[in-house]
Design a protein around this motif. Structure first.
Motif, mmCIF file in Angstrom:
data_model
loop_
_atom_site.group_PDB
_atom_site.id
_atom_site.type_symbol
_atom_site.label_atom_id
_atom_site.label_comp_id
_atom_site.label_asym_id
_atom_site.label_seq_id
_atom_site.Cartn_x
_atom_site.Cartn_y
_atom_site.Cartn_z
ATOM 1 N N LYS A 107 0.833 -1.207 0.000
ATOM 2 C CA LYS A 107 0.000 0.000 0.000
ATOM 3 C C LYS A 107 0.866 1.255 0.000
ATOM 4 O O LYS A 107 0.526 2.248 -0.656
ATOM 5 N N SER A 108 1.971 1.203 0.724
ATOM 6 C CA SER A 108 2.883 2.345 0.764
ATOM 7 C C SER A 108 3.502 2.589 -0.609
ATOM 8 O O SER A 108 3.582 3.734 -1.076
ATOM 9 N N GLU A 109 3.944 1.522 -1.268
ATOM 10 C CA GLU A 109 4.515 1.650 -2.606
ATOM 11 C C GLU A 109 3.479 2.160 -3.594
ATOM 12 O O GLU A 109 3.793 2.963 -4.484
ATOM 13 N N TYR A 110 2.256 1.705 -3.425
ATOM 14 C CA TYR A 110 1.160 2.137 -4.294
ATOM 15 C C TYR A 110 0.925 3.644 -4.165
ATOM 16 O O TYR A 110 0.766 4.347 -5.149
ATOM 17 N N GLU A 112 3.094 5.956 -3.008
ATOM 18 C CA GLU A 112 4.265 6.746 -3.385
ATOM 19 C C GLU A 112 4.572 6.694 -4.882
ATOM 20 O O GLU A 112 4.962 7.703 -5.471
ATOM 21 N N SER A 113 4.387 5.511 -5.485
ATOM 22 C CA SER A 113 4.867 5.326 -6.856
ATOM 23 C C SER A 113 3.786 5.219 -7.921
ATOM 24 O O SER A 113 4.084 5.270 -9.106
ATOM 25 N N ILE A 114 2.525 5.043 -7.520
ATOM 26 C CA ILE A 114 1.484 4.800 -8.522
ATOM 27 C C ILE A 114 0.344 5.806 -8.446
ATOM 28 O O ILE A 114 0.108 6.579 -9.372
ATOM 29 N N SER A 115 -0.386 5.792 -7.346
ATOM 30 C CA SER A 115 -1.669 6.512 -7.294
ATOM 31 C C SER A 115 -1.544 8.029 -7.369
ATOM 32 O O SER A 115 -2.480 8.709 -7.791
ATOM 33 N N ASN A 116 -0.412 8.583 -6.963
ATOM 34 C CA ASN A 116 -0.268 10.042 -6.950
ATOM 35 C C ASN A 116 0.171 10.626 -8.289
ATOM 36 O O ASN A 116 0.294 11.839 -8.425
ATOM 37 N N GLU A 117 0.416 9.785 -9.259
ATOM 38 C CA GLU A 117 0.910 10.268 -10.546
ATOM 39 C C GLU A 117 -0.230 10.573 -11.513
ATOM 40 O O GLU A 117 -1.259 9.897 -11.512
ATOM 41 N N VAL A 165 2.232 0.520 -16.440
ATOM 42 C CA VAL A 165 1.004 -0.262 -16.526
ATOM 43 C C VAL A 165 1.235 -1.663 -15.956
ATOM 44 O O VAL A 165 0.389 -2.192 -15.230
ATOM 45 N N ALA A 166 2.385 -2.244 -16.265
ATOM 46 C CA ALA A 166 2.718 -3.576 -15.752
ATOM 47 C C ALA A 166 2.741 -3.583 -14.227
ATOM 48 O O ALA A 166 2.258 -4.529 -13.593
ATOM 49 N N HIS A 167 3.284 -2.537 -13.623
ATOM 50 C CA HIS A 167 3.331 -2.462 -12.159
ATOM 51 C C HIS A 167 1.940 -2.251 -11.561
ATOM 52 O O HIS A 167 1.661 -2.726 -10.455
ATOM 53 N N ILE A 168 1.066 -1.565 -12.272
ATOM 54 C CA ILE A 168 -0.321 -1.411 -11.812
ATOM 55 C C ILE A 168 -1.000 -2.780 -11.783
ATOM 56 O O ILE A 168 -1.683 -3.140 -10.818
ATOM 57 N N ILE A 169 -0.815 -3.554 -12.852
ATOM 58 C CA ILE A 169 -1.394 -4.896 -12.934
ATOM 59 C C ILE A 169 -0.833 -5.792 -11.832
ATOM 60 O O ILE A 169 -1.576 -6.492 -11.132
ATOM 61 N N LEU A 173 -2.802 -7.697 -8.537
ATOM 62 C CA LEU A 173 -2.711 -9.136 -8.310
ATOM 63 C C LEU A 173 -2.112 -9.445 -6.940
ATOM 64 O O LEU A 173 -2.583 -10.340 -6.229
ATOM 65 N N LEU A 174 -1.094 -8.691 -6.558
ATOM 66 C CA LEU A 174 -0.468 -8.881 -5.241
ATOM 67 C C LEU A 174 -1.428 -8.538 -4.111
ATOM 68 O O LEU A 174 -1.441 -9.198 -3.071
ATOM 69 N N TYR A 175 -2.232 -7.515 -4.336
ATOM 70 C CA TYR A 175 -3.206 -7.113 -3.314
ATOM 71 C C TYR A 175 -4.178 -8.259 -3.034
ATOM 72 O O TYR A 175 -4.445 -8.605 -1.881
ATOM 73 N N THR A 176 -4.695 -8.867 -4.097
ATOM 74 C CA THR A 176 -5.625 -9.990 -3.938
ATOM 75 C C THR A 176 -4.933 -11.180 -3.280
ATOM 76 O O THR A 176 -5.487 -11.819 -2.382
ATOM 77 N N TYR A 177 -3.720 -11.477 -3.712
ATOM 78 C CA TYR A 177 -2.953 -12.588 -3.144
ATOM 79 C C TYR A 177 -2.736 -12.405 -1.641
ATOM 80 O O TYR A 177 -2.946 -13.340 -0.852
ATOM 81 N N LEU A 178 -2.334 -11.194 -1.232
ATOM 82 C CA LEU A 178 -2.069 -10.946 0.187
ATOM 83 C C LEU A 178 -3.351 -11.000 1.017
ATOM 84 O O LEU A 178 -3.330 -11.468 2.161
#
Length: 281
Positions: A107-110, A112-117, A165-169, A173-178
């Motif tokens: 969630k932290s990586e999301y 910092e690196s994804i959702s705020n862009e 886009v690959a990191h978003i995907i 998937l990691l979110y569901t797995y965890l």
């Protein structure tokens, strides 16, 4: 040069189903899928480097839709392998804490690196007006203040944004797995008690068709009187049919604005059922 997304997804689903039926340990499946997807990515790269794209739209489609699906899955399975091989115990509170901490990191990586862009909002909105800037080779604008990772990618096989886009995907998937690790009620083994019975059941229509069906069941409160969330409902269908369901929310928003019928699969279901009924008359 033609690289077909449906064929690639079919090959990935086939390999996932094959490994799921053969291997008990998640770590083994993750390792084998990492090798398989890495080989697939190398084959695709060789094709791209050997031939030119027919037109701009084919190039955009490849870097926006095709490559990210393979790379995203590769990132996901490699991460699962790393998580599984560093887990301190197989159960108990320490096991629970470990996966809860992994979810916090994700969630932290999301954040910092994804959702705020700006790009994330662009991609999530299903926009296409900047695709020619984001998903074509040689279009990187360094004035945008891109992160230093741009200098580490192979610019003959990446537009930089296909990696995003690959990191978003992979993130989804990691979110569901965890979640399945943290919440036993959402574990695939408890959702479908006997996996062996279902190993030969596969979804043979498109991924969008299945997403359309899932949302229809969700919107009509047809499962558990509507008390089950869309994410868990999608997880059940993903496990039942042993098929990936990537980015269902994005796919649903595309359906809302697509030309022609917005419920193409449901329309086809109605037609097929009525045609089948008429056979008995």
């Amino acid at each position: 040069m033609e690289i077909v997304l449906s064929k690639i997804l079919s090959e990935i689903r086939h390999q996932e189903a094959k490994l799921s039926s053969q291997m008990v340990q998640t770590v083994d499946e993750a390792y084998q899928m990492t090798l398989f997807l890495n080989d697939m990515l190398c084959i695709i790269k060789a094709k791209v480097l050997q031939g030119n794209f027919i037109n701009e739209q084919q190039e955009i489609d490849f870097f926006k839709n095709i490559k990210p699906q393979v790379l995203g899955k590769l990132i996901y399975y490699n991460k699962v392998f790393r998580i599984e091989t560093t887990c301190p115990v197989s159960n108990g509170r320490l096991h629970q804490n470990y996966f809860e901490n992994q979810l916090k990191v994700l969630k932290s990586e999301y954040k910092e690196s994804i959702s705020n862009e700006d790009f994330y909002r662009y991609y999530r909105a299903g926009r296409t007006d900047r695709d020619h800037k984001y998903f074509r080779l040689g279009q990187i604008n360094y004035h945008d203040g891109l992160k230093s990772g741009v200098f580490e990618i192979d610019l003959s096989f990446s537009t930089y944004y296909d990696n995003k886009v690959a990191h978003i995907i992979a993130n989804e998937l990691l979110y569901t797995y965890l979640l399945t690790k943290i919440n036993p009620d959402e574990n695939p083994d408890t959702i479908l008690i006997n996996g062996d019975i279902n190993k030969d059941i596969t979804w043979t229509n498109s991924q969008n068709a299945l997403i359309e069906l899932i949302y229809a069941l969700y919107a009509s409160n047809s499962v558990a009187h509507g008390k089950i969330g869309i994410r868990k409902l999608a997880l059940i269908f993903r496990i039942l049919f042993r098929t990936p369901l990537n980015d269902i929310h994005h796919a649903f928003h595309r359906m809302k604005t697509r030309s022609g019928s917005r419920t193409a699969f449901l329309d086809q279901l109605k037609f097929s059922l009525e045609e089948y009924m008429d056979k008995d008359l």
